[in-house]
Design a protein around this motif. Structure first.
Motif, mmCIF file in Angstrom:
data_model
loop_
_atom_site.group_PDB
_atom_site.id
_atom_site.type_symbol
_atom_site.label_atom_id
_atom_site.label_comp_id
_atom_site.label_asym_id
_atom_site.label_seq_id
_atom_site.Cartn_x
_atom_site.Cartn_y
_atom_site.Cartn_z
ATOM 1 N N LYS A 185 1.332 -1.002 -0.321
ATOM 2 C CA LYS A 185 0.013 0.272 0.618
ATOM 3 C C LYS A 185 1.010 0.900 -0.066
ATOM 4 N N PRO A 186 0.318 1.879 -0.806
ATOM 5 C CA PRO A 186 1.054 3.781 -0.480
ATOM 6 C C PRO A 186 0.985 4.156 0.919
ATOM 7 N N ASP A 187 1.720 4.565 1.979
ATOM 8 C CA ASP A 187 2.209 5.250 2.596
ATOM 9 C C ASP A 187 2.872 6.625 2.794
ATOM 10 N N PRO A 188 2.312 7.651 1.971
ATOM 11 C CA PRO A 188 3.627 8.784 1.924
ATOM 12 C C PRO A 188 3.120 9.514 3.548
ATOM 13 N N SER A 189 4.691 10.065 3.776
ATOM 14 C CA SER A 189 4.716 11.370 4.322
ATOM 15 C C SER A 189 5.732 12.327 3.704
ATOM 16 N N GLU A 190 5.499 13.459 4.964
ATOM 17 C CA GLU A 190 5.605 14.500 4.518
ATOM 18 C C GLU A 190 7.607 14.661 4.310
ATOM 19 N N PRO A 191 8.587 13.545 4.601
ATOM 20 C CA PRO A 191 10.147 13.544 5.538
ATOM 21 C C PRO A 191 9.728 12.417 3.144
ATOM 22 N N TYR A 192 8.851 11.775 4.094
ATOM 23 C CA TYR A 192 8.695 10.415 2.630
ATOM 24 C C TYR A 192 7.778 9.970 1.832
ATOM 25 N N PRO A 193 8.398 11.409 1.079
ATOM 26 C CA PRO A 193 6.760 10.854 -0.061
ATOM 27 C C PRO A 193 6.798 9.474 -0.815
ATOM 28 N N ASP A 194 7.945 8.495 -0.841
ATOM 29 C CA ASP A 194 7.162 7.235 -1.667
ATOM 30 C C ASP A 194 7.520 6.174 -0.284
ATOM 31 N N LYS A 195 6.904 6.411 0.395
ATOM 32 C CA LYS A 195 7.258 5.745 1.846
ATOM 33 C C LYS A 195 5.758 4.480 1.430
ATOM 34 N N ILE A 196 5.858 3.314 1.684
ATOM 35 C CA ILE A 196 5.057 2.426 1.735
ATOM 36 C C ILE A 196 5.067 1.399 2.669
ATOM 37 N N LYS A 197 3.436 0.845 2.672
ATOM 38 C CA LYS A 197 3.068 -0.630 3.564
ATOM 39 C C LYS A 197 3.528 -1.586 2.949
ATOM 40 N N LEU A 198 3.766 -3.119 3.353
ATOM 41 C CA LEU A 198 4.308 -4.046 3.013
ATOM 42 C C LEU A 198 3.566 -4.921 4.258
ATOM 43 N N TYR A 199 2.256 -5.897 3.839
ATOM 44 C CA TYR A 199 1.770 -7.101 4.696
ATOM 45 C C TYR A 199 2.691 -8.081 4.255
ATOM 46 N N THR A 200 3.277 -8.898 4.646
ATOM 47 C CA THR A 200 3.526 -9.442 5.260
ATOM 48 C C THR A 200 2.989 -10.916 5.044
ATOM 49 N N ARG A 201 3.510 -12.268 5.253
ATOM 50 C CA ARG A 201 2.485 -13.826 4.852
ATOM 51 C C ARG A 201 2.995 -14.164 6.169
ATOM 52 N N SER A 202 4.017 -13.480 6.856
ATOM 53 C CA SER A 202 4.848 -13.904 8.600
ATOM 54 C C SER A 202 3.784 -12.742 9.308
ATOM 55 N N GLN A 203 2.341 -12.149 9.425
ATOM 56 C CA GLN A 203 2.074 -11.650 10.184
ATOM 57 C C GLN A 203 2.581 -10.588 10.455
ATOM 58 N N PHE A 204 4.077 -9.900 9.294
ATOM 59 C CA PHE A 204 4.291 -8.532 9.609
ATOM 60 C C PHE A 204 3.706 -7.051 9.211
ATOM 61 N N GLU A 205 3.846 -6.369 9.662
ATOM 62 C CA GLU A 205 3.810 -5.161 9.052
ATOM 63 C C GLU A 205 5.234 -3.905 8.393
ATOM 64 N N VAL A 206 5.415 -3.746 7.344
ATOM 65 C CA VAL A 206 6.722 -3.030 6.942
ATOM 66 C C VAL A 206 6.829 -1.911 6.538
ATOM 67 N N TYR A 207 7.700 -1.194 7.116
ATOM 68 C CA TYR A 207 6.967 -0.041 6.426
ATOM 69 C C TYR A 207 8.426 0.788 6.044
ATOM 70 N N THR A 208 8.551 0.576 4.671
ATOM 71 C CA THR A 208 9.840 1.679 3.947
ATOM 72 C C THR A 208 9.511 2.266 2.767
ATOM 73 N N THR A 209 10.905 2.647 1.710
ATOM 74 C CA THR A 209 10.483 3.489 0.582
ATOM 75 C C THR A 209 10.504 2.074 -0.486
ATOM 76 N N ILE A 210 10.618 2.649 -2.005
ATOM 77 C CA ILE A 210 10.329 2.547 -3.205
ATOM 78 C C ILE A 210 11.992 2.616 -2.998
ATOM 79 N N ALA A 211 12.541 3.624 -2.633
ATOM 80 C CA ALA A 211 14.275 4.166 -3.124
ATOM 81 C C ALA A 211 14.401 2.591 -2.374
ATOM 82 N N TYR A 212 14.519 2.206 -0.880
ATOM 83 C CA TYR A 212 14.673 1.843 0.215
ATOM 84 C C TYR A 212 15.014 0.322 -0.407
#
Length: 305
Positions: A185-212
């Protein structure tokens, strides 16, 4: 010695003129004539026409669509079409990564294409299942369940440049590295316009950016494995400048739903969930990682320019 009179002299024999050069010119003329006739007959025959157009390598795009884009048809002159021109026309099509065109006498045009790979799936506005390719193109899927070997994109809008950038990045990541990702899912913020949220099948939520993402996705399996060794089976993982884990807040999903509803009414942005770093199922957070991590979760800061 008696002198012969002029009447008794032997007459000189006439020298025959050479005729070889004349015969050679005639042969050359006849040869050119027959060659010209054969060429005319050849171009009037079916041997000089395109008899078949073969398309290979296509899985998502129909062969008829590729044939129409080539702007050639059966019956066209075989020697009047350019392989390079056909390649350029087909390479401009969406979903087509490369195209190679070869001519095989008599009359066969063989087109070999390479499509952009599928990198994710999504549900269209009409509720139909769609495959998303590495170039951002969307292909309708036949009826049936969505395969679980790729993530599902939700919350993205058509024409979003971040979505196109994400698809390009996903196309460069091995499929095995994405096997645990179920949703993005997209999850943009002011410091990270390309921030995203990833859901894993192992029951974790991961926040990172497209660049990272290309760098962080390689560390994610080992990071989750280290958490599971400590009997931590869920929580929030932030993979930005630093990496750390925190547990879900109590009733986090219900809070998110209420925040989303209030954000839609007020027209404001819904804030992303903030992990509670004070508790971790009896363990203190953050969870140490193979990299050096701070003792407490740092606040998100703008990336250095």
């Amino acid at each position: 010695m008696p002198i012969l009179s002029e009447d008794r002299k032997v007459p000189a024999l006439p020298v025959p003129k050479p005729r070889a050069r004349t015969n050679r010119k005639l042969l050359i003329f006849l040869f050119v004539f027959f060659i010209t006739v054969l060429i005319i007959l050849f171009f009037q025959s079916s041997l000089s026409r395109i008899s078949a157009i073969e398309v290979e390598g296509n899985e998502l795009m129909a062969s008829e669509t590729i044939g129409q884009a080539s702007q050639i048809a059966v019956g066209d002159r075989f020697f009047a079409v350019s392989s390079q021109a056909i390649q350029q026309r087909i390479a401009k099509m969406p979903m087509i990564k490369t195209a190679v065109v070869k001519k095989h006498f008599p009359g066969i045009i063989r087109i070999t294409v390479e499509e952009f790979p599928k990198v994710a799936f999504q549900i269209g506005a009409d509720g139909k299942k769609q495959a998303v390719l590495a170039d951002g193109a969307v292909v309708q899927l036949s009826a049936g369940s969505i395969p679980l070997d790729m993530p599902i994109l939700t919350g993205w809008t058509d024409g979003d440049p971040n979505k196109a950038a994400l698809c390009k990045v996903l196309g460069e990541i091995p499929e095995s590295a994405l096997s645990d990702i179920s949703e993005i899912k997209p999850d943009p913020s002011e410091p990270y316009p390309d921030k995203i949220k990833l859901y894993t099948r192992s029951q974790f939520e991961v926040y990172t950016t497209i660049a990272y993402l290309p760098e962080k996705i390689d560390n994610l399996p080992a990071y989750i494995a280290s958490l599971q060794e400590d009997h931590i089976t869920s929580g929030v993982i932030k993979m930005l400048e630093v990496e750390y884990h925190a547990p879900f807040e109590p009733n986090e999903e219900s809070k998110n739903d209420s925040n989303n509803a209030s954000g839609q009414k007020s027209g404001g942005n819904t804030p992303s969930p903030t992990p509670d770093s004070s508790k971790d199922g009896g363990k203190t957070s953050p969870k140490p990682t193979p990299k050096a991590t701070p003792k407490s979760p740092p606040k998100e800061t703008a990336r250095p320019s």
